[in-house]
Design a protein around this motif. Sequence first.
Motif, PDB file in Angstrom:
ATOM      1  N   PRO A 179       0.782  -1.299  -0.054  1.00 48.43           N
ATOM      2  CA  PRO A 179       0.025   0.031   0.116  1.00 48.43           C
ATOM      3  C   PRO A 179       0.941   1.353   0.142  1.00 48.43           C
ATOM      4  O   PRO A 179       1.197   2.051   0.943  1.00 48.43           O
ATOM      5  CB  PRO A 179      -0.705  -0.171   1.112  1.00 48.43           C
ATOM      6  N   VAL A 180       1.280   1.507  -1.062  1.00 51.33           N
ATOM      7  CA  VAL A 180       2.561   2.616  -1.166  1.00 51.33           C
ATOM      8  C   VAL A 180       2.308   3.379  -2.547  1.00 51.33           C
ATOM      9  O   VAL A 180       1.994   2.682  -3.664  1.00 51.33           O
ATOM     10  CB  VAL A 180       3.841   2.216  -0.784  1.00 51.33           C
ATOM     11  N   ALA A 181       2.809   4.549  -2.614  1.00 43.90           N
ATOM     12  CA  ALA A 181       2.801   5.271  -3.968  1.00 43.90           C
ATOM     13  C   ALA A 181       4.149   5.157  -4.537  1.00 43.90           C
ATOM     14  O   ALA A 181       5.157   5.041  -3.727  1.00 43.90           O
ATOM     15  CB  ALA A 181       2.515   6.720  -3.808  1.00 43.90           C
ATOM     16  N   VAL A 182       4.204   5.216  -5.641  1.00 40.34           N
ATOM     17  CA  VAL A 182       5.458   5.378  -6.405  1.00 40.34           C
ATOM     18  C   VAL A 182       5.918   6.738  -6.840  1.00 40.34           C
ATOM     19  O   VAL A 182       5.041   7.241  -7.403  1.00 40.34           O
ATOM     20  CB  VAL A 182       5.534   4.302  -7.637  1.00 40.34           C
ATOM     21  N   THR A 183       6.881   7.353  -6.404  1.00 46.37           N
ATOM     22  CA  THR A 183       7.275   8.761  -6.531  1.00 46.37           C
ATOM     23  C   THR A 183       8.124   8.978  -7.679  1.00 46.37           C
ATOM     24  O   THR A 183       8.060  10.113  -8.262  1.00 46.37           O
ATOM     25  CB  THR A 183       7.669   9.277  -5.291  1.00 46.37           C
ATOM     26  N   ASP A 184       8.791   7.994  -8.079  1.00 44.38           N
ATOM     27  CA  ASP A 184       9.703   8.225  -9.194  1.00 44.38           C
ATOM     28  C   ASP A 184      10.211   6.770  -9.967  1.00 44.38           C
ATOM     29  O   ASP A 184      10.059   5.759  -9.098  1.00 44.38           O
ATOM     30  CB  ASP A 184      11.113   8.915  -8.911  1.00 44.38           C
ATOM     31  N   ALA A 185      10.850   6.906 -10.950  1.00 41.51           N
ATOM     32  CA  ALA A 185      11.219   5.890 -11.746  1.00 41.51           C
ATOM     33  C   ALA A 185      12.266   6.216 -12.704  1.00 41.51           C
ATOM     34  O   ALA A 185      11.964   7.067 -13.286  1.00 41.51           O
ATOM     35  CB  ALA A 185      10.381   4.943 -12.504  1.00 41.51           C
ATOM     36  N   GLY A 236      16.165  -2.940 -20.320  1.00 45.39           N
ATOM     37  CA  GLY A 236      14.787  -2.520 -19.870  1.00 45.39           C
ATOM     38  C   GLY A 236      14.361  -2.620 -18.460  1.00 45.39           C
ATOM     39  O   GLY A 236      13.490  -2.424 -17.950  1.00 45.39           O
ATOM     40  N   GLY A 237      15.662  -2.478 -17.406  1.00 48.04           N
ATOM     41  CA  GLY A 237      15.552  -2.426 -16.021  1.00 48.04           C
ATOM     42  C   GLY A 237      15.059  -0.958 -15.573  1.00 48.04           C
ATOM     43  O   GLY A 237      15.422   0.210 -16.202  1.00 48.04           O
ATOM     44  N   PHE A 238      14.524  -0.878 -14.304  1.00 52.60           N
ATOM     45  CA  PHE A 238      14.391   0.308 -13.813  1.00 52.60           C
ATOM     46  C   PHE A 238      14.454   0.130 -12.355  1.00 52.60           C
ATOM     47  O   PHE A 238      14.487  -0.672 -11.850  1.00 52.60           O
ATOM     48  CB  PHE A 238      12.687   0.580 -13.878  1.00 52.60           C
ATOM     49  N   ALA A 239      15.019   1.532 -11.867  1.00 58.82           N
ATOM     50  CA  ALA A 239      14.898   1.932 -10.493  1.00 58.82           C
ATOM     51  C   ALA A 239      13.912   2.656 -10.095  1.00 58.82           C
ATOM     52  O   ALA A 239      13.650   3.598 -10.561  1.00 58.82           O
ATOM     53  CB  ALA A 239      16.323   2.788 -10.115  1.00 58.82           C
ATOM     54  N   VAL A 240      13.091   2.148  -9.047  1.00 59.58           N
ATOM     55  CA  VAL A 240      11.755   2.684  -8.985  1.00 59.58           C
ATOM     56  C   VAL A 240      11.785   2.929  -7.213  1.00 59.58           C
ATOM     57  O   VAL A 240      12.089   2.454  -6.372  1.00 59.58           O
ATOM     58  CB  VAL A 240      10.677   1.534  -8.810  1.00 59.58           C
ATOM     59  N   THR A 241      11.551   4.318  -7.113  1.00 64.13           N
ATOM     60  CA  THR A 241      11.318   4.727  -5.783  1.00 64.13           C
ATOM     61  C   THR A 241       9.996   4.863  -5.090  1.00 64.13           C
ATOM     62  O   THR A 241       8.913   5.224  -5.880  1.00 64.13           O
ATOM     63  CB  THR A 241      11.908   6.391  -5.887  1.00 64.13           C
ATOM     64  N   LEU A 242       9.632   4.314  -4.102  1.00 60.35           N
ATOM     65  CA  LEU A 242       8.506   4.266  -3.140  1.00 60.35           C
ATOM     66  C   LEU A 242       8.513   5.388  -2.214  1.00 60.35           C
ATOM     67  O   LEU A 242       9.478   5.640  -1.548  1.00 60.35           O
ATOM     68  CB  LEU A 242       8.339   2.979  -2.779  1.00 60.35           C
ATOM     69  N   LYS A 296       7.668  11.443 -17.837  1.00 66.07           N
ATOM     70  CA  LYS A 296       9.141  11.495 -17.613  1.00 66.07           C
ATOM     71  C   LYS A 296       9.996  10.391 -17.921  1.00 66.07           C
ATOM     72  O   LYS A 296      11.097  10.876 -18.368  1.00 66.07           O
ATOM     73  CB  LYS A 296       9.099  11.334 -15.832  1.00 66.07           C
ATOM     74  N   LEU A 297       9.580   9.378 -18.064  1.00 66.17           N
ATOM     75  CA  LEU A 297      10.349   8.167 -18.654  1.00 66.17           C
ATOM     76  C   LEU A 297      10.535   8.271 -20.311  1.00 66.17           C
ATOM     77  O   LEU A 297      11.209   7.430 -20.728  1.00 66.17           O
ATOM     78  CB  LEU A 297       9.915   6.748 -18.288  1.00 66.17           C
TER      79      LEU A 297
END
Length: 308
Positions: free
Chosen positions: A78-84, A91-97, A242-243
């Motif tokens: 139960p969290v929002a994603v703020t950045d990626a 095809g990989g990503f770093a995802v900020t929660l 953004k991506l």
Amino acid sequence: MQAEWDVVIVGGGPAGMSAALLLGRARRRVLLCDSGEHRNDRATAMHGFLTREGIPPAEFRRIARAELAAYPGIQVAPVAVTDAQARDDEGGFAVTLAGREAPVLARRLLLATGLRDELPAIEGLEELYGRDVWHCPYCDGYERRDRPLAVHGAGREAVRMALEVRGWSHDLVLCTDGTEIPARDRARLRGLGIGLRESPLVALEAEEGRLRALRFADGSALPRAGLFLSMPQRQRCELALKLGCELTSRGLLRAGHDGSTCVKGLYTAGDSSPHLQMAIVAAAQGTMAAFAINADLLRQDLAAEQRG
């Protein structure tokens, strides 16, 4: 929470949960991030979803999450994603929660964040939205069939919606707030018996929590039992832009039939992409995107094994 995942899914509606289910069954490690905000939070029931007809959206999510819990590879957060951010050429990503300093890593990213409706500034609308005021006649028209209805909006999209809503009621009025309606459309509306109100709609009058009338700037009132809104929409989440994703002329994410975007490893499903905006369609899109993602990962895995 582990630091690396096969797929991070942003959005916990029908699209995101359907994608998580298929990927979990494919034995993928899946993180489903749900901010708790959903486009249909104001709706009292979901319609057009076979076997779940009339179910409250919150109950639908409860059942879906219980089914996802049976798969050990799926974690619902139960969290929002703020950045990626893209992190490699594979095809990989770093995802900020939200609330977490270090990002989680994902081999693939699926955005199922949907749209945000831009409600018009009409007094009383907030209290009635989702009960007697809606944006989709296919979802809510049947319950107000043959009742006095209205459509509010501007331009050709509002005319198109009025023509649609006439399938549920012939007692219908289009409210345009004075925006231009071409003569050809005026004649068509008049020929079908659809009324036209051009004075700005300023307030909705309610009685015991139900819509009773529309109030216009010229002081007149029009008794109505339901109102459909033809209104602008925008992406609920800015991550796709953004991506580097592209938008269509209608502001939807440009994507292939399998949800793939122009950004390697980034997929989309649900209302944010150019398809019918219904829960059952969003669920199908989530499944299609999940199938494409798993096929993509399989190709990558097999290639790595062969190199090894």
